[in-house]
Structures are given as C-alpha cells and as structure tokens.
Motif scaffolding. Structure first.
Motif, short mmCIF file in Angstrom:
data_model
loop_
_atom_site.label_atom_id
_atom_site.label_comp_id
_atom_site.label_asym_id
_atom_site.label_seq_id
_atom_site.Cartn_x
_atom_site.Cartn_y
_atom_site.Cartn_z
N ALA A 13 77.33 -26.73 62.10
CA ALA A 13 78.59 -26.24 62.87
C ALA A 13 79.24 -27.16 63.96
O ALA A 13 80.19 -27.42 63.94
CB ALA A 13 78.38 -24.85 63.48
N ARG A 14 78.15 -27.61 64.78
CA ARG A 14 78.37 -28.68 66.17
C ARG A 14 79.28 -29.67 65.39
O ARG A 14 80.17 -30.27 66.02
CB ARG A 14 77.20 -29.01 66.76
CG ARG A 14 76.45 -28.06 67.71
CD ARG A 14 75.80 -28.88 68.56
NE ARG A 14 76.91 -29.29 69.81
CZ ARG A 14 77.46 -28.62 70.50
NH1 ARG A 14 77.39 -27.17 70.38
NH2 ARG A 14 78.19 -28.81 71.23
N HIS A 56 82.87 -28.77 64.20
CA HIS A 56 83.42 -28.33 65.21
C HIS A 56 83.81 -29.65 65.97
O HIS A 56 85.06 -29.54 66.48
CB HIS A 56 82.63 -27.74 66.46
CG HIS A 56 83.44 -27.09 67.57
ND1 HIS A 56 84.32 -26.09 67.44
CD2 HIS A 56 83.07 -27.57 68.85
CE1 HIS A 56 84.71 -26.01 68.87
NE2 HIS A 56 83.82 -26.99 69.68
N PRO A 75 88.17 -25.47 62.52
CA PRO A 75 87.51 -24.43 63.05
C PRO A 75 86.81 -23.46 62.09
O PRO A 75 86.74 -23.82 61.05
CB PRO A 75 89.12 -23.41 62.86
CG PRO A 75 90.16 -24.41 62.05
CD PRO A 75 89.34 -25.72 61.86
N LEU A 84 80.39 -23.06 70.95
CA LEU A 84 80.79 -22.20 69.50
C LEU A 84 80.61 -20.55 69.96
O LEU A 84 79.78 -20.06 70.44
CB LEU A 84 79.49 -22.57 68.53
CG LEU A 84 79.38 -24.13 68.30
CD1 LEU A 84 78.25 -24.39 67.22
CD2 LEU A 84 80.74 -24.52 67.76
#
Ligand SMILES: Cc1cc2nc3c(=O)[nH]c(=O)nc-3n(C[C@H](O)[C@H](O)[C@H](O)COP(=O)(O)OP(=O)(O)OC[C@H]3O[C@@H](n4cnc5c(N)ncnc54)[C@H](O)[C@@H]3O)c2cc1C
Length: 331
Positions: free
Chosen positions: A20-21, A24, A29, A123
């Motif tokens: 995710a990091r 992102h 998104p 997040l």
C-alpha cells in the motif's frame, strides 16, 4: 497523468501495508480493509492493561537482504525499531548452551506492532472489516464484509492475508487460488505469562529442544518495554497442531508445565497466564514466487508465504507486488 482507479487491499499486515505504501507514493488511491482491531497482523502486540504487554506473534526481526536491511535502518532512524541484545541460548532439558550463529536481532519499540503502525502512517485502514470471498461483477470485483455490508467495486484487488485465508477469498479455478491452496502454514500456540519477580534464568530468549516448547523469551527484556517479568512461550508447530482445538486455559497450563520441565530453576506460579492460538502462524516452507499477479483478472497476492517465512518475507513480497502493479498501471 490521470489518477488510476482505486485499488482494494485486503489485509493490513506488513505485506499489505508495504504494498500500500509504495502504491500510495505513486498516487494510486487505495481502500484498505483488515478484520483486526488495529495494525499488526502476526506482528501484533497484545495488551492486558498498561503494564502487561506482550509480543505474542513475531518475536524479533532479522535481515538477510539489502532491501530489508535498509528498511530496518529506516525504522531505527524513525525510532520505531531498536536492536535487541538479549542473551539468546539453546535450552534442552535443563541444559543451557550457546547458539551456533551470532544473529543481529531487532524489535519494534515499544512493541512489535510499532513497525506495522509506522508502515500504516498516512494511510486510511478500515479495521474491524472482515472481507468475504470476492465476487465478479462484469469487469470488476465486488467486495462485501462477511456480514453482507457493501465495500465497493474495484477493477483491482490485492489480497495480503495468510495462504488458507487467501485461498478462501480468491476465485475458484484461478491459478492464484491454486497457489494459495498449495502453501502450507503451521500453527503456533503462544502462552503469555507474568511474575512478580524475575525468574533468574541465565538467558533472555531460548530455542527449546525436546519439549512441547520451541521458543521462550523474556518479553520485558526487550528495549522500551514496561518493567516486569513477562515471558512469551511458543509451542512447537507439531505440538500446536496436535493440540490445536484444545481450550485456551488448558493449553496455557500445559505450556507452563513444559517451561518448568525445560528450565534449570524452579518456576513459581505466575500472576498472569493466558494463551493465544495462531492458526496460520508460519509458512512451511514459503513459495518462491515473491508475489502473484494476474493483470487480466486484476488480482495480486502477497504475504510472507509467497516469499520467505518471516517478517522480511512479508516486506519483500509486498514491495515486489507493488512494483508489478505499478508497472502494469504505468505509474
Ligand atoms: C507465533 C509467531 C511467531 C513468529 N516469529 C517470528 C519471528 O520471530 N521473526 C520473524 O521474522 N517472523 C516471525 N513470525 C512471522 C511473521 O509474523 C510473519 O511473517 C509476518 O508478520 C507476516 O506478515 P503478513 O502481512 O504476510 O501477514 P499477517 O501479519 O498475517 O497480515 C494479514 C492481515 O490480514 C488480515 N486478514 C485476514 N483475513 C482477512 C479478511 N478476510 N478480511 C480482512 N482482513 C483479513 C489479518 O487480520 C492480518 O492483519 C512469527 C509469526 C507467528 C504467528
């Protein structure tokens, strides 16, 4: 460049959050879901009041790859990891001996979950959200909770959960599901115990041989922990498998007895004792794919079981999948 459509990430352990990091940071998104109450997954820190804190899953972190060594140094610089210099020995029926290899061990501070919390900063994660098996709706994946609540429709979904749980979420007949079904994960029963006074054992952590236990550690010895005498006892995979469906209190008592049998000194009654079952604790062994990605289906899979059976594997797998997804999206 137009913003790509949102990606759903199921699982906010280290693998999911590392993926995710990276996405992102490239402007993708994200909607991140996790069934747990907070960040950590198998790197959680369990709390019973303020003073009774235990790393009941992952005990410490080691680095073999350059990429993870660099990440460890970033965590140390951010103040969320520190070296653990506890005396780690081998224990066999009351005999204590040295381990064969010198190992640099790091821990999250003030608990292992700090590493995952740090990875989650900036997040948004929807905790307490248990995702049901994915459903295809045209070209998209429809996500719902197991309670039937709609979570949205997504062109792309990343699954970052232990292998058997991933298999249950993935579409039947897909190669990704077959890979998840192939991976085996061993269970681990953990007992958490506290005493009023130090146990006086000549080590802070020990690999235990010829015992129901495989590992014991003085959790309170780790840096930036509350004072006290708190120990974590991990049963071996074989013993955990044989006792998987036993009652928690019964397992706690059996593991305390195993500690008494294994240690060279008498062990008094603890002031606190409980147990936790990790049904899917450690991959055995991990697959060597690093991560799985099916661009046509819009599905990616990561987790320690795809790469290596430890924290480092979860990190490398999440990072690897992010690269593949980003390359596909052209971001
Ligand atoms: C007892 C034990 C001891 C260990 N000791 C060590 C050690 O000393 N050193 C080491 O390096 N490693 C150790 N490990 C392994 C290490 O903890 C893992 O490799 C690592 O934490 C895996 O991270 P992950 O992100 O792949 O999975 P996880 O941490 O399991 O994260 C998966 C996440 O998915 C969520 N989830 C699952 N299903 C769903 C669903 N349907 N919907 C929504 N969310 C879902 C879970 O809540 C969880 O947060 C240990 C593990 C255990 C259990």
């Amino acid at each position: 460049m137009p913003t790509p459509p949102p990606i759903a990430i199921v699982g906010a352990g280290l693998a999911g959050l590392t993926c995710a990091r990276a996405l992102h940071a490239r402007g993708v998104p994200l909607h991140i879901f996790d069934k747990g109450r907070g960040p950590g997954g198998r790197m959680s820190t369990r709390r019973h009041g303020e003073a009774l804190r235990f790393d009941h899953g992952a005990q410490y972190v080691t680095a073999r790859s350059e990429a993870f060594r660099a990440q460890l140094q970033r965590w140390v610089a951010a103040g969320v990891a520190a070296p653990w210099r506890g005396r780690v020995r081998v224990l066999e029926r009351g005999e204590v001996s040295d381990t064969r290899r010198a190992t640099e061990r790091y821990v999250g501070v003030p608990g292992m979950s700090a590493l995952v919390s740090h990875q989650a900063r900036g997040l948004e994660v929807a905790f307490g959200t248990r995702v049901a098996p994915l459903e295809r709706d045209g070209a998209r994946w429809r996500l719902r909770t197991t309670g039937g609540e709609e979570l949205g429709e997504f062109e792309r979904v990343v699954i970052a959960v232990p292998a058997p749980q991933a298999a249950a979420l993935l579409p039947e007949g897909s190669a990704l599901r077959r890979a998840a079904e192939e991976a085996v994960m061993n269970p681990c029963w953990a007992a958490l115990a506290a005493w009023d006074a130090p146990l006086g054992l000549p080590f802070d952590g020990a690999f235990v041989h010829r015992s129901p236990l495989a590992w014991i550690a003085r959790d309170s010895d780790k840096p930036e922990r509350p004072e006290g005498s708190r120990w974590v006892l991990h049963a071996s995979h074989a013993w955990s498998r044989d006792h998987l469906e036993r009652e928690r209190d019964e397992v706690a008592a059996l593991l305390l007895q195993a500690l008494r049998d294994a240690t060279p000194r008498p062990i008094p009654e603890p002031t606190f004792l409980t147990a936790h079952r990790w049904r899917y604790a450690i991959p055995a062994p991990a697959l060597e794919a690093r991560s799985f990605h099916d661009a046509a289906l819009g599905l990616g899979v990561c987790g320690d079981w795809c790469a290596a059976p430890r924290v480092e594997g979860a990190f490398l797998s999440g990072a690897h999948l992010a690269e593949r997804v980003a390359a596909h999206l052209g971001v």
